[in-house]
Design a protein around this motif. Sequence first.
Motif, short mmCIF file in Angstrom:
data_model
loop_
_atom_site.label_atom_id
_atom_site.label_comp_id
_atom_site.label_asym_id
_atom_site.label_seq_id
_atom_site.Cartn_x
_atom_site.Cartn_y
_atom_site.Cartn_z
N GLU A 87 -0.17 4.43 0.47
CA GLU A 87 -0.61 6.09 1.60
C GLU A 87 -1.05 4.45 3.09
O GLU A 87 -1.96 3.71 2.75
CB GLU A 87 -1.38 6.44 0.86
CG GLU A 87 -2.90 5.76 0.12
CD GLU A 87 -3.57 6.80 0.02
OE1 GLU A 87 -3.90 8.04 -0.57
OE2 GLU A 87 -4.68 6.17 -1.28
N ASP B 64 -14.87 4.74 0.82
CA ASP B 64 -14.45 4.50 -0.67
C ASP B 64 -15.59 4.26 -1.54
O ASP B 64 -15.78 5.16 -2.67
CB ASP B 64 -13.60 2.99 -0.44
CG ASP B 64 -12.39 2.85 -0.02
OD1 ASP B 64 -11.78 4.73 -0.05
OD2 ASP B 64 -10.93 3.13 -0.03
N THR C 80 0.47 -0.63 -0.38
CA THR C 80 -0.23 -0.02 -0.25
C THR C 80 0.99 1.25 -0.09
O THR C 80 1.63 1.15 0.38
CB THR C 80 -1.07 0.42 1.32
OG1 THR C 80 -1.47 -1.93 1.88
CG2 THR C 80 -2.32 1.02 1.44
N ASN D 230 -13.44 2.03 6.45
CA ASN D 230 -12.72 2.93 5.24
C ASN D 230 -13.38 2.37 3.67
O ASN D 230 -13.55 2.99 2.94
CB ASN D 230 -10.98 2.19 5.11
CG ASN D 230 -10.31 2.20 4.06
OD1 ASN D 230 -9.75 3.78 4.23
ND2 ASN D 230 -10.03 2.02 2.92
N GLU D 231 -14.19 0.79 3.50
CA GLU D 231 -14.17 0.57 2.51
C GLU D 231 -15.47 0.43 2.14
O GLU D 231 -15.71 1.12 0.70
CB GLU D 231 -14.61 -1.50 2.42
CG GLU D 231 -13.12 -1.87 2.45
CD GLU D 231 -12.53 -2.21 0.93
OE1 GLU D 231 -13.01 -1.77 -0.13
OE2 GLU D 231 -11.09 -2.63 0.78
N THR E 291 -4.11 4.42 5.71
CA THR E 291 -5.51 4.43 5.35
C THR E 291 -6.13 3.70 7.08
O THR E 291 -4.82 3.26 7.38
CB THR E 291 -6.34 4.01 4.13
OG1 THR E 291 -6.10 2.21 3.89
CG2 THR E 291 -5.74 4.87 3.30
N LEU E 292 -7.34 3.88 7.00
CA LEU E 292 -7.56 3.56 8.16
C LEU E 292 -7.63 1.51 7.75
O LEU E 292 -7.98 0.94 9.14
CB LEU E 292 -9.50 3.50 8.34
CG LEU E 292 -10.02 4.47 8.71
CD1 LEU E 292 -10.93 4.92 9.09
CD2 LEU E 292 -9.55 4.06 10.51
N GLU E 293 -7.62 1.54 6.43
CA GLU E 293 -7.67 -0.40 5.97
C GLU E 293 -6.18 -0.89 6.55
O GLU E 293 -6.13 -1.65 6.98
CB GLU E 293 -7.47 -0.39 5.09
CG GLU E 293 -8.44 -1.93 4.25
CD GLU E 293 -8.23 -1.95 2.94
OE1 GLU E 293 -8.05 -3.52 2.64
OE2 GLU E 293 -8.78 -1.44 2.02
#
Length: 266
Positions: free
Chosen positions: A67, A123, A65, A119-120, A69-71
């Motif tokens: 960046e 998005d 990954t 997060n998903e 992110t929350l994921e």
Amino acid sequence: MTNERIEVLGSWITAIGTIASAIGSTPLRRLQGEDKKKWDYISEQLDFGGNAFQAIGNIVEVAGTDEFTLEVAGEIIQASGNVTVLFSILTEDNEVKKINLNIVGNAQQAFGGFLAVINEIGDIIEQGGGDPTNAFGNLLQSIGNTLQAIGGLYDLEIVREKEALSIDGDGETEVEVSEESVSNPLNEQIKLNGEISELLKYSGSWIQAAGSILTAVAEQRVLAKQEAEKRELENKKKKKPKKKKKRASSHSDSKKIQYTEFKNKS
């Protein structure tokens, strides 16, 4: 290897780990004596190897990954939860500590999976739609880990109830009660708690495994879509006709044209 390929690899490593742990948590009640002891040893090794694979898979996904992110945060927390579960398996001197570590590890994984779900969903909302498979897979993983953590709480209750009866607490899910004390209501409760704990832990493990497989499939779909778009773009570039460049007149050509015009006039 592209970042998306690395993420897909990590997803499948995690899926393999959850399946191994689920197999290890599945009770085989028909086994007795030495056969049961052998299966208990095998199941513990499967659980250890499965959680090790899950930790590695989550770290590989983070590595793929670009960046934060929350994921990504969720995957890091899930990996730390797997490591906590590994410590619980290695702990043998203190049964209460062993169970507590297992509960904390599963709770960490459940929280990490929940962050990935948020997060998903974010998005999907931002894009105005999309494939919810990844979000649903992470949700199943979070639910599965939550059930396993609750199963651990029942194990703690069993230990306390055994101590109340002055029985050595071994934390085992299957509780054997002697015929002499079967009439004791507390023994009935111990047996019931053992059955509930067993059900929660192995059903939670399989729900988690199903969720991780869905997540891996979703990541595979994203990779396939990106590669298809890339091929289509390359094909368009190949088919696009090249523009012919106009030949610029040289200085000598210009002089020749001027001389010809002058001669014609004269």
